[in-house]
Write an enzyme that holds these catalytic residues in place. Structure first.
Site, PDB file in Angstrom:
ATOM      1  N   LEU A 136       0.879  -1.166   0.000  1.00 44.37           N
ATOM      2  CA  LEU A 136       0.000   0.000   0.000  1.00 44.37           C
ATOM      3  C   LEU A 136       0.918   1.217   0.000  1.00 44.37           C
ATOM      4  O   LEU A 136       1.979   1.192   0.629  1.00 44.37           O
ATOM      5  CB  LEU A 136      -0.877   0.033   1.266  1.00 44.37           C
ATOM      6  CG  LEU A 136      -1.950  -1.044   1.422  1.00 44.37           C
ATOM      7  CD1 LEU A 136      -2.655  -0.901   2.767  1.00 44.37           C
ATOM      8  CD2 LEU A 136      -2.974  -0.990   0.294  1.00 44.37           C
ATOM      9  N   ASP A 137       0.510   2.286  -0.688  1.00 40.70           N
ATOM     10  CA  ASP A 137       1.320   3.507  -0.678  1.00 40.70           C
ATOM     11  C   ASP A 137       1.450   4.026   0.751  1.00 40.70           C
ATOM     12  O   ASP A 137       0.598   3.757   1.599  1.00 40.70           O
ATOM     13  CB  ASP A 137       0.667   4.590  -1.550  1.00 40.70           C
ATOM     14  CG  ASP A 137       0.551   4.167  -3.003  1.00 40.70           C
ATOM     15  OD1 ASP A 137       1.337   3.297  -3.423  1.00 40.70           O
ATOM     16  OD2 ASP A 137      -0.334   4.688  -3.710  1.00 40.70           O
ATOM     17  N   LYS A 138       2.473   4.832   0.979  1.00 43.36           N
ATOM     18  CA  LYS A 138       2.777   5.348   2.319  1.00 43.36           C
ATOM     19  C   LYS A 138       1.538   5.942   3.014  1.00 43.36           C
ATOM     20  O   LYS A 138       1.282   5.678   4.181  1.00 43.36           O
ATOM     21  CB  LYS A 138       3.881   6.417   2.203  1.00 43.36           C
ATOM     22  CG  LYS A 138       4.255   7.061   3.515  1.00 43.36           C
ATOM     23  CD  LYS A 138       5.237   8.211   3.299  1.00 43.36           C
ATOM     24  CE  LYS A 138       5.408   9.005   4.576  1.00 43.36           C
ATOM     25  NZ  LYS A 138       6.063  10.292   4.328  1.00 43.36           N
ATOM     26  N   THR A 140      -1.701   5.634   1.985  1.00 47.00           N
ATOM     27  CA  THR A 140      -2.949   4.874   1.826  1.00 47.00           C
ATOM     28  C   THR A 140      -3.088   4.001   3.067  1.00 47.00           C
ATOM     29  O   THR A 140      -2.134   3.358   3.497  1.00 47.00           O
ATOM     30  CB  THR A 140      -2.911   4.020   0.545  1.00 47.00           C
ATOM     31  OG1 THR A 140      -2.799   4.891  -0.588  1.00 47.00           O
ATOM     32  CG2 THR A 140      -4.166   3.176   0.404  1.00 47.00           C
ATOM     33  N   ARG A 239      -4.947   5.834  -7.823  1.00 48.40           N
ATOM     34  CA  ARG A 239      -4.690   7.276  -7.857  1.00 48.40           C
ATOM     35  C   ARG A 239      -4.500   7.766  -9.296  1.00 48.40           C
ATOM     36  O   ARG A 239      -5.041   8.805  -9.688  1.00 48.40           O
ATOM     37  CB  ARG A 239      -3.470   7.587  -6.983  1.00 48.40           C
ATOM     38  CG  ARG A 239      -3.708   7.224  -5.520  1.00 48.40           C
ATOM     39  CD  ARG A 239      -2.402   7.144  -4.732  1.00 48.40           C
ATOM     40  NE  ARG A 239      -1.735   8.442  -4.677  1.00 48.40           N
ATOM     41  CZ  ARG A 239      -0.503   8.607  -4.206  1.00 48.40           C
ATOM     42  NH1 ARG A 239       0.195   7.568  -3.762  1.00 48.40           N
ATOM     43  NH2 ARG A 239       0.043   9.812  -4.186  1.00 48.40           N
TER      44      ARG A 239
END
Length: 306
Positions: A136-138, A140, A239
């Site tokens: 997961l992105d930082k 998110t 995104r």
């Protein structure tokens, strides 16, 4: 961990790596291929580094599994919000601001540092990413699955590849989509100019296939709550696809124009809401829902009041 060794006798002709993986199901095929490359396998007393070598009935195969190398990543006592755990896997609710694994610029304070302090992890993901099946992105938030054993790691990766595991997200976007649902099928690759960003990039220029399904969950004036389902898992996929449709995720520092909406968000309003997967050992289906973070709920309350 001590090094272990196995001495096996072949009963039928086969390719070396394939035969070893049928004999030792607890080791993944890629792990076995690595051991062959690292000269850890002998056939009839001769070292063999060719995974394609043929074994014949009666051949004696000696496999040595070296002791695990101590990782350079330091365990750190970072609290974990555990949604599900057993001996094979762990599902966590990741907070905003936590990077999943060490990389340039983030050598410590990552989810992997926290996990190493909590439990043993599958080694197959490599030294920097032990047990990490998907990311997961930082900023998110939400549900992320972690493999504790190599067997669980392989099984979970196979489910993501076969698209049997379901990853569902909730996000708040700017604007109002014209339809109630849809899909974005556009390849994603590194942005040609800004290397920090991803973008819709044609496959002939290095983009990789990416498919996101979406459905309107709630319309809030000039904002919309969207339920996303991933078919592929490219970096920044939701995104990038949201921005591509003209409805970027609220609060996204990279892909939205940064209109202020009067709510202090730690990053993009995107949450990995639900993860459905098959247990790698029992085969039972597990569905885990990650509660929405406080900032996300505050955003919804503010938009509903408007």
């Amino acid at each position: 961990m001590h090094k272990t060794s196995e001495i096996l006798t072949a009963t039928k002709p086969d390719r070396l790596d394939r035969w070893l993986s049928t004999q030792l199901p607890e080791l993944s095929r890629s792990r076995i291929q690595k051991l062959i490359e690292q000269a850890c396998v002998e056939i009839n007393g001769e070292t063999c580094t060719d995974k394609n070598a043929k074994v014949k009935p009666g051949d004696r195969i000696h496999l040595t599994i070296p002791a695990a190398q101590p990782t350079n990543i330091q365990p750190e006592d970072i609290p974990l919000d555990i949604l599900y755990e057993d001996d094979h896997l762990l599902i966590l609710n990741k907070p905003a601001g936590l990077v999943v694994h060490p990389a340039a610029g983030h050598q410590d304070g990552t989810l992997v540092n926290a996990l190493l302090a909590h439990c043993p992890l599958a080694e197959i993901g490599g030294e920097q990413r032990p047990g990490i099946v998907h990311r997961l992105d930082k900023d998110t938030t939400g549900a992320i699955a972690i493999a504790k054993t190599d067997q669980a790691y392989q099984h979970l990766q196979a489910q993501l590849k076969a698209k049997t595991a379901r990853r569902e997200y909730l996000g708040v976007v700017y604007g109002v989509p014209k339809t109630e649902s849809g899909s974005v099928n556009q390849p994603i690759g590194r942005h040609p100019v800004d290397r920090k960003k991803m973008a819709v990039v044609p496959e002939e220029k290095g983009g990789r296939p990416a498919v996101t399904h979406w459905q309107v969950k709630e319309r809030l004036g000039n904002y919309t709550v969207i339920h996303f389902q991933l078919e592929t898992g490219r970096t920044h996929q939701i995104r990038v696809h949201s921005a591509y449709t003209g409805h970027p995720i609220v609060g996204d520092p990279l892909y939205s124009s940064g209109r202020d909406i009067g709510v202090n968000l730690p990053g993009q309003a995107l949450h990995a809401w639900k993860l459905t997967l098959q247990h790698p050992i029992s085969g039972e289906w597990i569905a885990v829902t990650a509660p929405l973070p406080k900032a996300f709920n505050t955003l919804l309350e503010v938009l509903r009041r408007r």
